[in-house]
Motif scaffolding. Structure first.
Motif, PDB file in Angstrom:
ATOM      1  N   LEU A   8       0.751  -1.184   0.160  1.00  0.00           N
ATOM      2  CA  LEU A   8       0.123   0.253  -0.065  1.00  0.00           C
ATOM      3  C   LEU A   8       0.774   1.319  -0.086  1.00  0.00           C
ATOM      4  O   LEU A   8       0.820   1.904  -0.855  1.00  0.00           O
ATOM      5  CB  LEU A   8      -0.965  -0.115   1.059  1.00  0.00           C
ATOM      6  CG  LEU A   8      -1.885   1.246   1.525  1.00  0.00           C
ATOM      7  CD1 LEU A   8      -3.016   1.354   0.236  1.00  0.00           C
ATOM      8  CD2 LEU A   8      -2.543   0.974   2.829  1.00  0.00           C
ATOM      9  N   LEU A   9       1.568   1.526   1.059  1.00  0.00           N
ATOM     10  CA  LEU A   9       2.645   2.743   1.042  1.00  0.00           C
ATOM     11  C   LEU A   9       3.530   2.780  -0.056  1.00  0.00           C
ATOM     12  O   LEU A   9       3.521   3.957  -0.498  1.00  0.00           O
ATOM     13  CB  LEU A   9       3.047   2.676   2.532  1.00  0.00           C
ATOM     14  CG  LEU A   9       2.004   2.953   3.682  1.00  0.00           C
ATOM     15  CD1 LEU A   9       2.844   3.129   5.048  1.00  0.00           C
ATOM     16  CD2 LEU A   9       1.165   4.238   3.376  1.00  0.00           C
ATOM     17  N   PRO A  10       4.123   1.527  -0.591  1.00  0.00           N
ATOM     18  CA  PRO A  10       5.181   1.987  -1.455  1.00  0.00           C
ATOM     19  C   PRO A  10       4.360   2.323  -2.946  1.00  0.00           C
ATOM     20  O   PRO A  10       4.765   3.237  -3.585  1.00  0.00           O
ATOM     21  CB  PRO A  10       5.860   0.747  -1.609  1.00  0.00           C
ATOM     22  CG  PRO A  10       5.588   0.024  -0.453  1.00  0.00           C
ATOM     23  CD  PRO A  10       4.456   0.642   0.126  1.00  0.00           C
ATOM     24  N   ASP A  70       3.391   5.984  -2.256  1.00  0.00           N
ATOM     25  CA  ASP A  70       4.728   6.960  -2.296  1.00  0.00           C
ATOM     26  C   ASP A  70       5.341   7.152  -3.712  1.00  0.00           C
ATOM     27  O   ASP A  70       6.473   7.625  -3.865  1.00  0.00           O
ATOM     28  CB  ASP A  70       5.613   6.197  -1.326  1.00  0.00           C
ATOM     29  CG  ASP A  70       5.100   6.512   0.045  1.00  0.00           C
ATOM     30  OD1 ASP A  70       4.188   7.240   0.418  1.00  0.00           O
ATOM     31  OD2 ASP A  70       5.786   5.765   0.892  1.00  0.00           O
ATOM     32  N   GLN A  71       4.666   6.420  -4.748  1.00  0.00           N
ATOM     33  CA  GLN A  71       5.243   6.840  -5.940  1.00  0.00           C
ATOM     34  C   GLN A  71       5.404   8.208  -6.321  1.00  0.00           C
ATOM     35  O   GLN A  71       6.034   8.889  -7.205  1.00  0.00           O
ATOM     36  CB  GLN A  71       4.415   5.971  -7.093  1.00  0.00           C
ATOM     37  CG  GLN A  71       4.796   4.488  -7.176  1.00  0.00           C
ATOM     38  CD  GLN A  71       4.047   3.609  -7.996  1.00  0.00           C
ATOM     39  OE1 GLN A  71       3.083   4.047  -8.551  1.00  0.00           O
ATOM     40  NE2 GLN A  71       4.511   2.497  -8.354  1.00  0.00           N
ATOM     41  N   GLU A  72       4.365   8.954  -5.605  1.00  0.00           N
ATOM     42  CA  GLU A  72       4.365  10.467  -5.615  1.00  0.00           C
ATOM     43  C   GLU A  72       5.144  10.621  -4.341  1.00  0.00           C
ATOM     44  O   GLU A  72       4.541  10.859  -3.308  1.00  0.00           O
ATOM     45  CB  GLU A  72       3.214  10.933  -5.824  1.00  0.00           C
ATOM     46  CG  GLU A  72       2.335  10.796  -6.896  1.00  0.00           C
ATOM     47  CD  GLU A  72       0.786  11.100  -6.962  1.00  0.00           C
ATOM     48  OE1 GLU A  72       0.610  12.115  -7.763  1.00  0.00           O
ATOM     49  OE2 GLU A  72       0.143  10.705  -6.126  1.00  0.00           O
ATOM     50  N   ALA A  88       6.491  12.404   2.149  1.00  0.00           N
ATOM     51  CA  ALA A  88       6.674  13.686   2.857  1.00  0.00           C
ATOM     52  C   ALA A  88       5.537  14.120   3.833  1.00  0.00           C
ATOM     53  O   ALA A  88       5.698  14.456   4.842  1.00  0.00           O
ATOM     54  CB  ALA A  88       7.375  14.682   2.112  1.00  0.00           C
ATOM     55  N   ARG A  89       4.654  14.325   3.166  1.00  0.00           N
ATOM     56  CA  ARG A  89       3.455  14.762   4.017  1.00  0.00           C
ATOM     57  C   ARG A  89       2.862  13.719   5.017  1.00  0.00           C
ATOM     58  O   ARG A  89       2.502  14.324   6.046  1.00  0.00           O
ATOM     59  CB  ARG A  89       2.217  15.026   3.060  1.00  0.00           C
ATOM     60  CG  ARG A  89       0.860  15.460   3.408  1.00  0.00           C
ATOM     61  CD  ARG A  89      -0.346  15.097   2.952  1.00  0.00           C
ATOM     62  NE  ARG A  89      -0.665  13.777   3.057  1.00  0.00           N
ATOM     63  CZ  ARG A  89      -1.406  13.065   4.068  1.00  0.00           C
ATOM     64  NH1 ARG A  89      -1.757  13.732   5.223  1.00  0.00           N
ATOM     65  NH2 ARG A  89      -1.454  11.847   3.933  1.00  0.00           N
ATOM     66  N   ALA A  96       1.184  -3.267  -7.964  1.00  0.00           N
ATOM     67  CA  ALA A  96       2.316  -3.656  -7.104  1.00  0.00           C
ATOM     68  C   ALA A  96       3.379  -4.665  -8.059  1.00  0.00           C
ATOM     69  O   ALA A  96       4.597  -4.171  -7.955  1.00  0.00           O
ATOM     70  CB  ALA A  96       2.065  -4.271  -6.179  1.00  0.00           C
ATOM     71  N   THR A  97       2.947  -5.286  -8.753  1.00  0.00           N
ATOM     72  CA  THR A  97       3.537  -6.108  -9.641  1.00  0.00           C
ATOM     73  C   THR A  97       4.380  -5.599 -10.551  1.00  0.00           C
ATOM     74  O   THR A  97       5.498  -5.473 -11.073  1.00  0.00           O
ATOM     75  CB  THR A  97       2.966  -7.368 -10.528  1.00  0.00           C
ATOM     76  OG1 THR A  97       2.326  -8.028  -9.309  1.00  0.00           O
ATOM     77  CG2 THR A  97       3.563  -8.129 -11.285  1.00  0.00           C
ATOM     78  N   GLU A  98       3.545  -4.392 -11.476  1.00  0.00           N
ATOM     79  CA  GLU A  98       3.982  -3.570 -12.360  1.00  0.00           C
ATOM     80  C   GLU A  98       5.123  -2.566 -11.884  1.00  0.00           C
ATOM     81  O   GLU A  98       6.114  -2.094 -12.535  1.00  0.00           O
ATOM     82  CB  GLU A  98       2.890  -2.686 -13.031  1.00  0.00           C
ATOM     83  CG  GLU A  98       1.912  -3.458 -13.951  1.00  0.00           C
ATOM     84  CD  GLU A  98       0.744  -2.691 -14.019  1.00  0.00           C
ATOM     85  OE1 GLU A  98       0.659  -1.439 -13.995  1.00  0.00           O
ATOM     86  OE2 GLU A  98      -0.202  -3.330 -14.733  1.00  0.00           O
ATOM     87  N   ALA A  99       4.998  -2.485 -10.459  1.00  0.00           N
ATOM     88  CA  ALA A  99       5.915  -1.255 -10.027  1.00  0.00           C
ATOM     89  C   ALA A  99       7.343  -2.093  -9.307  1.00  0.00           C
ATOM     90  O   ALA A  99       8.036  -1.647  -9.062  1.00  0.00           O
ATOM     91  CB  ALA A  99       5.412  -0.689  -8.764  1.00  0.00           C
ATOM     92  N   GLY A 100       7.161  -3.531  -9.788  1.00  0.00           N
ATOM     93  CA  GLY A 100       8.202  -4.369  -8.954  1.00  0.00           C
ATOM     94  C   GLY A 100       8.352  -4.419  -7.663  1.00  0.00           C
ATOM     95  O   GLY A 100       9.562  -4.749  -7.174  1.00  0.00           O
TER      96      GLY A 100
END
Length: 166
Positions: A19-21, A24-26, A31-32, A159-163
């Motif tokens: 979830l958080l990764p 955090d792609q942005e 940071a917020r 998540a798979t696409e993001a590795g």
């Protein structure tokens, strides 16, 4: 052999871990969140781990309430999980958990969540803040989704696409 209930928990825990990764792609979102946690006196690493386990607990509670099996978990709508994060009482999220956890980190995080739930006071307030952060994260991911269904399975595909490790 792993039971369906244990497999369901593992799917829920995986949702919490990715979830958080994905949010955090942005980088500004991370940071917020960290600024918000710090301003509320919540250790960032501990707060983020509690958000992960909170997501797993909310998804697990919804899956149990809906009689969803591990095989059907991917079809669970994110909105329902987000609603459970802020709509269910903390102790309701602890119902029906596995007796043991394959990942010791999950067991430890659940125990910390349990401690926060029953200690009350500022700990309950921290859980309220974390539930809002979780709901926000789930809503961010749901809004980013190119598909109208916005399910847990959509999150796993992203998540798979993001590795991210699964």
């Amino acid at each position: 052999m792993t039971s369906d209930h244990d497999m369901l928990w593992r799917r829920c825990a995986l949702l919490g871990r990715v979830l958080l990764p994905l949010v955090d792609q942005e980088p500004w979102r991370q940071a917020r969140r960290r600024e918000t946690l710090s301003a509320r006196g919540i250790d960032t690493a501990a707060g983020e781990r509690l958000i992960e386990i909170f997501a797993a607990l909310a998804a697990h509670a919804v899956a149990l309430d809906s009689s969803v099996s591990a095989a059907g978990f991917d079809d669970l709508p994110l909105k329902v999980v987000a609603d459970a994060a802020t709509g269910k009482r903390d102790y309701e999220l602890l119902a029906g958990l596995p007796e043991t956890f394959a990942d010791d980190r999950d067991g430890q995080a659940v125990n910390i969540f349990r401690l926060y739930t029953y200690k009350g006071g500022q700990y309950s307030h921290s859980l309220l803040l974390l539930s809002r952060e979780l709901r926000y994260a789930l809503n961010v991911l749901a809004e980013r989704s190119p598909t109208p269904s916005r399910t847990c399975g959509d999150i796993f595909r992203r998540a798979t696409e993001a590795g991210l490790p699964q």
